[in-house]
Motif scaffolding. Structure first.
Motif, mmCIF file in Angstrom:
data_model
loop_
_atom_site.group_PDB
_atom_site.id
_atom_site.type_symbol
_atom_site.label_atom_id
_atom_site.label_comp_id
_atom_site.label_asym_id
_atom_site.label_seq_id
_atom_site.Cartn_x
_atom_site.Cartn_y
_atom_site.Cartn_z
ATOM 1 N N PRO A 223 0.794 -1.263 0.136
ATOM 2 C CA PRO A 223 0.119 0.077 -0.063
ATOM 3 C C PRO A 223 0.799 1.265 0.045
ATOM 4 O O PRO A 223 0.319 2.428 -0.248
ATOM 5 C CB PRO A 223 -0.775 0.039 1.326
ATOM 6 N N ASN A 224 2.089 1.222 0.217
ATOM 7 C CA ASN A 224 2.990 2.383 0.302
ATOM 8 C C ASN A 224 3.638 2.577 -0.919
ATOM 9 O O ASN A 224 4.555 3.448 -1.031
ATOM 10 C CB ASN A 224 4.093 2.270 1.585
ATOM 11 N N MET A 225 3.518 1.711 -1.807
ATOM 12 C CA MET A 225 4.301 1.944 -3.272
ATOM 13 C C MET A 225 3.695 3.292 -3.985
ATOM 14 O O MET A 225 2.445 3.598 -3.649
ATOM 15 C CB MET A 225 3.885 0.898 -4.001
ATOM 16 N N ASP A 226 4.752 3.810 -4.720
ATOM 17 C CA ASP A 226 4.126 5.209 -5.662
ATOM 18 C C ASP A 226 3.202 4.695 -6.602
ATOM 19 O O ASP A 226 3.582 3.935 -7.326
ATOM 20 C CB ASP A 226 5.390 5.722 -5.925
ATOM 21 N N THR A 227 2.140 5.226 -6.729
ATOM 22 C CA THR A 227 1.124 4.902 -7.643
ATOM 23 C C THR A 227 0.669 6.001 -8.492
ATOM 24 O O THR A 227 0.757 7.320 -7.849
ATOM 25 C CB THR A 227 -0.148 4.090 -7.150
ATOM 26 N N PRO A 228 0.318 6.162 -9.673
ATOM 27 C CA PRO A 228 -0.489 7.203 -10.147
ATOM 28 C C PRO A 228 -1.901 7.537 -9.655
ATOM 29 O O PRO A 228 -2.394 6.869 -8.765
ATOM 30 C CB PRO A 228 -0.553 6.670 -11.581
ATOM 31 N N GLY A 229 -2.185 9.130 -9.448
ATOM 32 C CA GLY A 229 -3.313 9.263 -9.042
ATOM 33 C C GLY A 229 -4.585 8.545 -9.553
ATOM 34 O O GLY A 229 -4.417 7.882 -10.522
ATOM 35 N N PHE A 230 -5.579 8.504 -8.965
ATOM 36 C CA PHE A 230 -6.984 8.048 -9.350
ATOM 37 C C PHE A 230 -7.363 8.383 -10.782
ATOM 38 O O PHE A 230 -7.446 7.766 -11.650
ATOM 39 C CB PHE A 230 -7.922 8.218 -8.371
ATOM 40 N N LEU A 231 -7.297 9.927 -10.820
ATOM 41 C CA LEU A 231 -7.831 10.305 -12.325
ATOM 42 C C LEU A 231 -6.825 10.096 -13.273
ATOM 43 O O LEU A 231 -7.336 9.733 -14.370
ATOM 44 C CB LEU A 231 -7.905 11.779 -12.070
ATOM 45 N N ILE A 232 -5.610 10.065 -12.961
ATOM 46 C CA ILE A 232 -4.586 9.792 -13.975
ATOM 47 C C ILE A 232 -4.740 8.266 -14.286
ATOM 48 O O ILE A 232 -4.446 7.898 -15.628
ATOM 49 C CB ILE A 232 -3.038 9.687 -13.422
ATOM 50 N N SER A 233 -4.813 7.257 -13.434
ATOM 51 C CA SER A 233 -5.096 5.979 -13.653
ATOM 52 C C SER A 233 -6.345 5.867 -14.764
ATOM 53 O O SER A 233 -6.351 4.727 -15.318
ATOM 54 C CB SER A 233 -5.307 5.107 -12.225
ATOM 55 N N VAL A 234 -7.412 6.465 -14.435
ATOM 56 C CA VAL A 234 -8.644 6.390 -15.155
ATOM 57 C C VAL A 234 -8.479 6.862 -16.783
ATOM 58 O O VAL A 234 -9.280 6.498 -17.654
ATOM 59 C CB VAL A 234 -9.695 6.825 -14.476
ATOM 60 N N ILE A 235 -7.624 7.830 -16.889
ATOM 61 C CA ILE A 235 -7.697 8.440 -18.055
ATOM 62 C C ILE A 235 -7.270 7.375 -19.449
ATOM 63 O O ILE A 235 -8.117 7.907 -20.281
ATOM 64 C CB ILE A 235 -6.471 9.708 -17.959
ATOM 65 N N PRO A 236 -6.223 6.535 -19.411
ATOM 66 C CA PRO A 236 -6.169 5.768 -20.540
ATOM 67 C C PRO A 236 -7.511 4.928 -20.908
ATOM 68 O O PRO A 236 -7.514 4.921 -22.118
ATOM 69 C CB PRO A 236 -5.137 5.120 -20.187
ATOM 70 N N MET A 237 -7.954 4.309 -19.811
ATOM 71 C CA MET A 237 -9.069 3.524 -20.091
ATOM 72 C C MET A 237 -10.347 4.402 -20.832
ATOM 73 O O MET A 237 -11.246 3.990 -21.763
ATOM 74 C CB MET A 237 -9.764 2.696 -18.785
ATOM 75 N N ALA A 238 -10.467 5.765 -20.368
ATOM 76 C CA ALA A 238 -11.459 6.373 -20.450
ATOM 77 C C ALA A 238 -11.358 6.880 -21.852
ATOM 78 O O ALA A 238 -12.190 6.692 -23.020
ATOM 79 C CB ALA A 238 -11.627 7.590 -19.735
ATOM 80 N N ILE A 239 -10.102 7.170 -22.234
ATOM 81 C CA ILE A 239 -9.590 7.549 -23.892
ATOM 82 C C ILE A 239 -9.911 6.419 -24.913
ATOM 83 O O ILE A 239 -10.357 6.383 -25.772
ATOM 84 C CB ILE A 239 -8.385 8.060 -23.954
ATOM 85 N N LEU A 240 -9.736 5.179 -24.179
ATOM 86 C CA LEU A 240 -9.754 4.056 -25.204
ATOM 87 C C LEU A 240 -11.211 3.712 -25.356
ATOM 88 O O LEU A 240 -11.659 3.558 -26.637
ATOM 89 C CB LEU A 240 -9.156 2.754 -24.446
ATOM 90 N N PHE A 241 -11.733 3.832 -24.307
ATOM 91 C CA PHE A 241 -13.433 3.714 -24.428
ATOM 92 C C PHE A 241 -14.084 4.753 -25.505
ATOM 93 O O PHE A 241 -14.964 4.370 -26.445
ATOM 94 C CB PHE A 241 -14.208 3.878 -23.099
ATOM 95 N N LEU A 242 -13.622 5.863 -25.503
ATOM 96 C CA LEU A 242 -14.372 7.004 -26.191
ATOM 97 C C LEU A 242 -13.627 6.950 -27.621
ATOM 98 O O LEU A 242 -14.395 7.028 -28.576
ATOM 99 C CB LEU A 242 -13.887 8.389 -25.644
ATOM 100 N N THR A 243 -12.533 6.795 -28.054
ATOM 101 C CA THR A 243 -11.872 6.638 -29.110
ATOM 102 C C THR A 243 -12.578 5.349 -30.019
ATOM 103 O O THR A 243 -12.783 5.364 -31.060
ATOM 104 C CB THR A 243 -10.448 6.272 -29.239
ATOM 105 N N PHE A 244 -12.828 4.297 -29.189
ATOM 106 C CA PHE A 244 -13.264 3.102 -29.952
ATOM 107 C C PHE A 244 -14.800 3.387 -30.069
ATOM 108 O O PHE A 244 -15.306 3.040 -31.037
ATOM 109 C CB PHE A 244 -13.160 1.781 -28.885
ATOM 110 N N ASN A 245 -15.714 3.737 -29.272
ATOM 111 C CA ASN A 245 -17.063 4.155 -29.636
ATOM 112 C C ASN A 245 -17.246 5.473 -30.161
ATOM 113 O O ASN A 245 -18.235 5.396 -31.162
ATOM 114 C CB ASN A 245 -17.787 4.069 -28.129
ATOM 115 N N ALA A 246 -16.880 6.619 -29.848
ATOM 116 C CA ALA A 246 -17.260 7.755 -30.318
ATOM 117 C C ALA A 246 -16.624 8.148 -31.641
ATOM 118 O O ALA A 246 -17.462 8.657 -32.662
ATOM 119 C CB ALA A 246 -16.830 8.856 -29.506
ATOM 120 N N PHE A 247 -15.455 7.560 -31.992
ATOM 121 C CA PHE A 247 -14.533 7.695 -33.192
ATOM 122 C C PHE A 247 -14.613 6.600 -34.165
ATOM 123 O O PHE A 247 -14.126 6.474 -35.301
ATOM 124 C CB PHE A 247 -13.384 8.425 -32.963
ATOM 125 N N ASN A 248 -15.036 5.369 -33.606
ATOM 126 C CA ASN A 248 -15.202 4.344 -34.466
ATOM 127 C C ASN A 248 -13.805 3.668 -35.022
ATOM 128 O O ASN A 248 -13.832 3.211 -36.268
ATOM 129 C CB ASN A 248 -16.183 4.305 -35.565
#
Length: 266
Positions: A223-248
């Motif tokens: 639990p003490n390891m350095d990890t990206p922030g929550f929002l940073i962690s979600v960004i790549p997956m959100a981008i993937l979902f949007l590019t796949f669905n919104a831009f086909n």
């Protein structure tokens, strides 16, 4: 019968390749087919078609899961949600439902983010251990809950970039979001049934004196390891979902882009 052979041998820790081959042999023998022709013309051709169609999807999906695991981004997502929702004084039923909901939400995010469902279940195992330990859910239910978050509604829900949805799109020539209303209704029904039935079984096991026990070989997340922030962690997956669905865009192109984005952000 062939499927039963594959399932049984895999359950007995046989190599999936050997189990599949023996399953094919059973099908060939029971249908009295020409053994050599069935193997070389039908079986091998079918395997080649699957590899040809989904090779890069699997490669970059595995790479994406590796980046999330090693960077701690997946753990960050789980830990943030867990701290917000779970309290020590909550009832057993509430802990069960919240714990399972966390795993379902994370599984949904990862699956809709393009990570292969088979890889997601491995990626989520240490996260699920932390959730189960916090909620004191007997460990024997962990695969059931993980499977519910990886292999049920997330594979076929409208907009899913998983192989099952992509394959149907390729064959039927439809978009990722086809049948939106019935697809979402079906997903909601699946989630309700999963939560109700699993909660009943978990409470029954807990009433019989069963509790969470971590095995000595279980992986531990620091639990003490350095990890990206929550929002940073979600960004790549959100981008993937949007590019796949919104831009086909092609799913492989989307995965390559989000892998590079994950490397840059993490």
């Amino acid at each position: 019968m062939g499927f039963l052979v594959v399932i049984y041998l895999t359950y007995k820790d046989w190599s999936v390749y050997l189990a599949t081959f023996l399953g094919v042999c059973v099908v060939v023998l029971l249908n009295r087919l020409n053994f050599v022709t069935a193997l070389t013309d039908t079986y091998v051709a079918g395997v080649y078609t699957a590899i040809k169609s989904f090779f890069f999807l699997m490669v970059f999906g595995c790479l994406q899961s590796y980046l999330y695991r090693e960077s701690g981004a997946a753990f960050c997502i789980a830990d943030t949600i867990m701290k917000k929702l779970i309290r020590d004084d909550a009832s057993n039923t509430k802990k069960n439902l919240i714990g399972m909901a966390i795993i379902l939400v994370i599984g949904t995010i990862l699956n809709l983010g393009g990570i292969i469902a088979g890889v997601v279940i491995v990626l989520m195992y240490p996260i699920a251990l932390a959730v189960f330990e916090r909620c004191d859910i007997p460990k024997k239910f962990i695969l059931g809950v993980l499977g519910a978050g990886c292999y049920t509604f997330t594979l076929t829900i409208p907009g899913s970039p998983q192989v099952t949805n992509v394959a149907a799109m390729s064959v039927l020539h439809t978009s990722a979001g086809v049948a939106m209303v019935p697809g979402l209704v079906g997903a909601v029904v699946e989630i309700i049934v999963i939560l109700v039935l699993m909660n009943i079984m978990i409470n029954k096991a807990r009433n019989n004196g069963e509790h969470f026990v971590r095995h000595e070989l279980d992986p531990a997340t620091n639990p003490n390891m350095d990890t990206p922030g929550f929002l940073i962690s979600v960004i790549p997956m959100a981008i993937l979902f949007l590019t796949f669905n919104a831009f086909n865009l092609n799913i492989v192109v989307c995965l390559i882009f989000t892998c590079l984005l994950s490397i840059a952000l993490f």
